[in-house]
Structures are given as C-alpha cells and as structure tokens.
Design an enzyme around this catalytic site. Structure first.
Site, PDB file in Angstrom:
ATOM      1  N   ILE A  49       7.515   6.738   4.541  1.00  0.00           N
ATOM      2  CA  ILE A  49       7.858   5.534   5.318  1.00  0.00           C
ATOM      3  C   ILE A  49       6.894   4.381   5.070  1.00  0.00           C
ATOM      4  O   ILE A  49       7.098   3.281   5.530  1.00  0.00           O
ATOM      5  CB  ILE A  49       7.948   5.821   6.843  1.00  0.00           C
ATOM      6  N   ASP A 167     -10.062  -5.250   8.987  1.00  0.00           N
ATOM      7  CA  ASP A 167      -8.900  -5.515   8.122  1.00  0.00           C
ATOM      8  C   ASP A 167      -7.695  -5.947   8.958  1.00  0.00           C
ATOM      9  O   ASP A 167      -6.613  -5.363   8.868  1.00  0.00           O
ATOM     10  CB  ASP A 167      -8.585  -4.244   7.308  1.00  0.00           C
TER      11      ASP A 167
HETATM   12  N1  LIG Z   1       2.446   5.068  12.844  1.00  0.00           N
HETATM   13  C1  LIG Z   1       3.237   4.477  11.976  1.00  0.00           C
HETATM   14  N2  LIG Z   1       4.547   4.294  12.222  1.00  0.00           N
HETATM   15  C2  LIG Z   1       5.361   3.677  11.326  1.00  0.00           C
HETATM   16  N3  LIG Z   1       4.936   3.193  10.133  1.00  0.00           N
HETATM   17  C3  LIG Z   1       3.635   3.334   9.821  1.00  0.00           C
HETATM   18  C4  LIG Z   1       2.714   3.984  10.713  1.00  0.00           C
HETATM   19  N4  LIG Z   1       1.482   3.980  10.158  1.00  0.00           N
HETATM   20  C5  LIG Z   1       1.611   3.343   8.980  1.00  0.00           C
HETATM   21  N5  LIG Z   1       2.895   2.955   8.758  1.00  0.00           N
HETATM   22  C6  LIG Z   1       3.410   2.216   7.579  1.00  0.00           C
HETATM   23  O1  LIG Z   1       2.567   2.481   6.462  1.00  0.00           O
HETATM   24  C7  LIG Z   1       1.896   1.279   6.035  1.00  0.00           C
HETATM   25  C8  LIG Z   1       0.480   1.594   5.546  1.00  0.00           C
HETATM   26  O2  LIG Z   1      -0.288   2.148   6.627  1.00  0.00           O
HETATM   27  P1  LIG Z   1      -1.870   1.940   6.728  1.00  0.00           P
HETATM   28  O3  LIG Z   1      -2.171   0.459   6.723  1.00  0.00           O
HETATM   29  O4  LIG Z   1      -2.373   2.728   7.876  1.00  0.00           O
HETATM   30  O5  LIG Z   1      -2.345   2.575   5.336  1.00  0.00           O
HETATM   31  P2  LIG Z   1      -3.674   2.261   4.476  1.00  0.00           P
HETATM   32  O6  LIG Z   1      -3.693   3.225   3.337  1.00  0.00           O
HETATM   33  O7  LIG Z   1      -4.849   2.283   5.396  1.00  0.00           O
HETATM   34  O8  LIG Z   1      -3.369   0.793   3.966  1.00  0.00           O
HETATM   35  P3  LIG Z   1      -4.325  -0.401   3.502  1.00  0.00           P
HETATM   36  O9  LIG Z   1      -3.897  -0.679   2.104  1.00  0.00           O
HETATM   37  O10 LIG Z   1      -3.980  -1.511   4.463  1.00  0.00           O
HETATM   38  O11 LIG Z   1      -5.749   0.068   3.660  1.00  0.00           O
HETATM   39  C9  LIG Z   1       1.964   0.339   7.253  1.00  0.00           C
HETATM   40  O12 LIG Z   1       1.895  -1.024   6.883  1.00  0.00           O
HETATM   41  C10 LIG Z   1       3.325   0.701   7.844  1.00  0.00           C
HETATM   42  O13 LIG Z   1       4.362   0.063   7.135  1.00  0.00           O
END
Ligand SMILES: Nc1ncnc2c1ncn2[C@@H]1O[C@H](COP(=O)(O)OP(=O)(O)OP(=O)(O)O)[C@@H](O)[C@H]1O
Length: 349
Positions: A49, A167
């Site tokens: 997702i 961030d």
């Molecule tokens: N709890 C959730 N419910 C629905 N979608 C989610 C959820 N957590 C994350 N996502 C989806 O996944 C994407 C990436 O999540 P997240 O920002 O936590 O990952 P990351 O690897 O830390 O990304 P970044 O590149 O910002 O560091 C979010 O923008 C959202 O679209």
C-alpha cells in the site's frame, strides 16, 4: 527472511527504552510478533500500500478482520537503527493525530517491522494531487493543518524528553476515512535534547558523501538553516509545516513534478510581501494563490485563507528563532479559523 528470532520487549518508563529479551507477547497493548505472524498478518505480503525511502508498507489484517498497515524496514544493519529508533519513539507516543503503533517484529540484528493502525485515505500528498478524483474541501484542509500542528505541539512541548520529527511533509501525513490527519514516519526523529542537536563528532569527520546520507529531511521541505549548519531543531519542523500549509492552500506540490521548481521558491515574493506588510495581503493575491479547484466553493472565507498564508509565511521565516512554536500556531488557528468548529474536529484535544 530466514529464521525467526527472539522478540525484544521494551520498558517504556525510562527515557532510553532498554530492550530485554523475552518471548513473544504483548506490552501496553503493543504486540510483539514473530516473522511467521507477520507473514500470516499480511497474507504473505500480498498487498503493497505504500513505499518509502527505507521501507515497504503492506496491508495487514489483525484478528482476521481489522485492517492495519505493516511497515517492513529494508534489511540492513544501518537501517535497523532507523527501525529501532522509530519503534522506541512510537512506543512512547499516544496522541489522536499521531499514527498508532499496534505491534512490531524485531530480529534484534538487522530486520524489523512495525504494525500500525491503517489510514484508508492514504497520504495528504496523494489527496492534494491534481489527478486525485476527489478535491479535498477547504474545511478539511484547515482541520488537517490544525491537527498536524497539535501533533507537532505534542512531540515538541508535551513529551519529555521532547522529540523533533525531522521530516514533516505531506506524504508523512496520513488521512482516516473522515480526512482526520495522523502524523507518521518517525524514522528521522531526534529525541532528548533541550532545543537542538548539533552534528556529532563522527559526523564532522565524515566525507561530504557520508554526511549527505546522514542528513534528515526531504527536498522541498528542508529548512535552509539546517542544510547550512546541520543543526536540527524544533524550528526545522515548523519550516516543514509551513511548506505543508502552502500545499494545502495552493494544491501545488512542494517540488513541482513537471518543472522541478520548489514551492518555497515560486512563492517567495508572496511570502516576503506578507512578512514585509506584517501579515497584510491583498485579496487578489490570495485568490491567485488559492487552489483553483476550490474557487467554485463560494463558501470559502478569504480571511481564513489569509490566516493560513500568514501562518505559513511565519513558519518559513529566517532566522529560525523568528518562527512560531507549534503551540502558537495551534492557538492562532484555533482563534482565527471559524470553519474548524463545523467539523467537530476537536478544537480542544
Ligand atoms: N499506517 C498507514 N496506513 C496507510 N498507509 C500508510 C501507513 N503508513 C504508511 N503508509 C503509506 O506508505 C507511505 C510511506 O510510509 P513512511 O513515510 O512511513 O515510509 P518511509 O520509508 O519512512 O518513507 P520516507 O521515504 O518518507 O522516509 C506513506 O506515505 C503512505 O502512503
């Protein structure tokens, strides 16, 4: 992932949460899962997702029916620290506008996953996208700004030790079915310093390339003061928040996907005008900047749009000491945005 491994439980009462070896189980309502559990919760990772720089996010089902999101961190020793840091922070956080941690998997070496409450409307960046089928109404936009400011206020001013998110951006703001917002992604967060953190000694002796990897933040949202000095502070979150408010008002991306231009650059003259006139903005300018998809909504109060623009302008100010605190932003929005009360979005926490 090959074998599974013992779980790690966290004591949440101390500032530095120390792991203690245990079997699988549940702590303060947060469940520790085995890798077999993780595979079963996600039906073998059948529905992706979301993806981020450090992780992939899969739809999961808890107790067979409740939707959740499983964030699987990329397996590596360095990124394991990012996972651990995010886990430790989420274990301490409980706020209506911060994504809730339901459980986790931890192999204690290089792999980890977080089970989070599922936010069905995805992230704010996607919702504001011009190709999104649905136009996010004005009232929801002001509510989102207010709720994100409350979440930042909580981590900056109500947590001890305090937390800098590091961030703040629209893809780290998730939306529930009513478009209430929840702040997510604490992988870049910094904990436990009075107001700022300087680059560590190791960082200052690193090559410029390694330093780049250490930098936190995302293009279009990063505080220029942080880029110059490497000093992370609460005010860098306020800068990111200012960019998000500009996105909410204009419907434009922080970095244009067509021309690569940053929103803070294309709006620089408007921001200067607002700051030079101590917050005064002409109506024509406001109309020009407002998301054209909202102009058909005759009920929009231009005074509210002005308030949002003023808040954004003050959050983007330099030096950072001139920017408002999250509490000041919460108070201003609460006072000056009457449409917040229509939503019952919780003017008070
Ligand atoms: N709890 C959730 N419910 C629905 N979608 C989610 C959820 N957590 C994350 N996502 C989806 O996944 C994407 C990436 O999540 P997240 O920002 O936590 O990952 P990351 O690897 O830390 O990304 P970044 O590149 O910002 O560091 C979010 O923008 C959202 O679209």
């Amino acid at each position: 992932m090959s074998c599974f491994l013992s779980c790690v439980r966290f004591e949440t009462t101390t500032d530095n949460i120390k792991p203690t070896s245990t079997e699988s189980g549940s702590v303060s309502g947060v469940t520790c899962y085995t890798w077999d559990d993780v595979e079963s919760l996600t039906s073998n990772f059948s529905r992706l997702i979301g993806t981020g720089g450090y992780s992939s996010i899969y739809l999961a089902r808890v107790s067979g029916s409740i939707n959740a999101a499983l964030k699987v961190h990329v397996s590596s020793h360095r990124l394991y620290q990012v996972f651990r840091s995010e886990l430790e922070i989420l274990l301490r956080l409980q706020h209506p506008h911060i994504v809730k941690l339901l459980g986790y998997f931890d192999d204690s070496e290089e792999s980890g996953a977080l089970l989070l409450e599922y936010l069905p409307q995805g992230n704010l960046q996607e919702k504001l996208n011009r190709n999104s089928k649905q136009v996010l109404p004005w009232r929801n936009r002001t509510a989102i700004a207010f709720q994100v400011a409350q979440a930042i206020e909580h981590i900056h001013e109500k947590c001890s030790p305090q937390i800098v998110h590091g961030d703040i951006k629209s893809s780290n703001i998730l939306l529930d079915k009513h478009f209430n917002s929840k702040l997510c992604d604490f992988g870049s967060a910094k904990v436990g310093f009075s107001s700022m953190v300087q680059p560590s000694k190791t960082t200052s002796t690193m090559s410029p390339r390694s330093k780049q990897v250490m930098m936190i933040g995302s293009p279009g949202y990063t505080d220029p003061h942080y880029l110059r000095t490497g000093i992370a502070s609460k005010k860098m979150d306020m800068y990111g928040f200012g960019v998000v408010v500009l996105e909410l008002v204009s419907g434009k991306e922080a970095v244009s996907s067509e021309r690569g231009e940053m929103l803070v650059h294309s709006t620089a003259s408007l921001i200067h005008e607002i700051l030079d006139s101590n917050g005064d903005i002409g109506e024509e300018k406001v109309r020009q900047f407002l998301d054209p998809r909202l102009s058909r909504d005759g009920s929009i109060d231009l005074e509210e749009v002005k308030t949002m623009l003023r808040v954004a302008a003050f959050c983007l100010r330099s030096p950072p000491s001139l920017r408002p605190s999250a509490s000041q932003v919460v108070q201003t929005l609460n006072k000056k945005i009457p449409s917040l009360s229509f939503l019952g979005c919780g003017k008070k926490e």
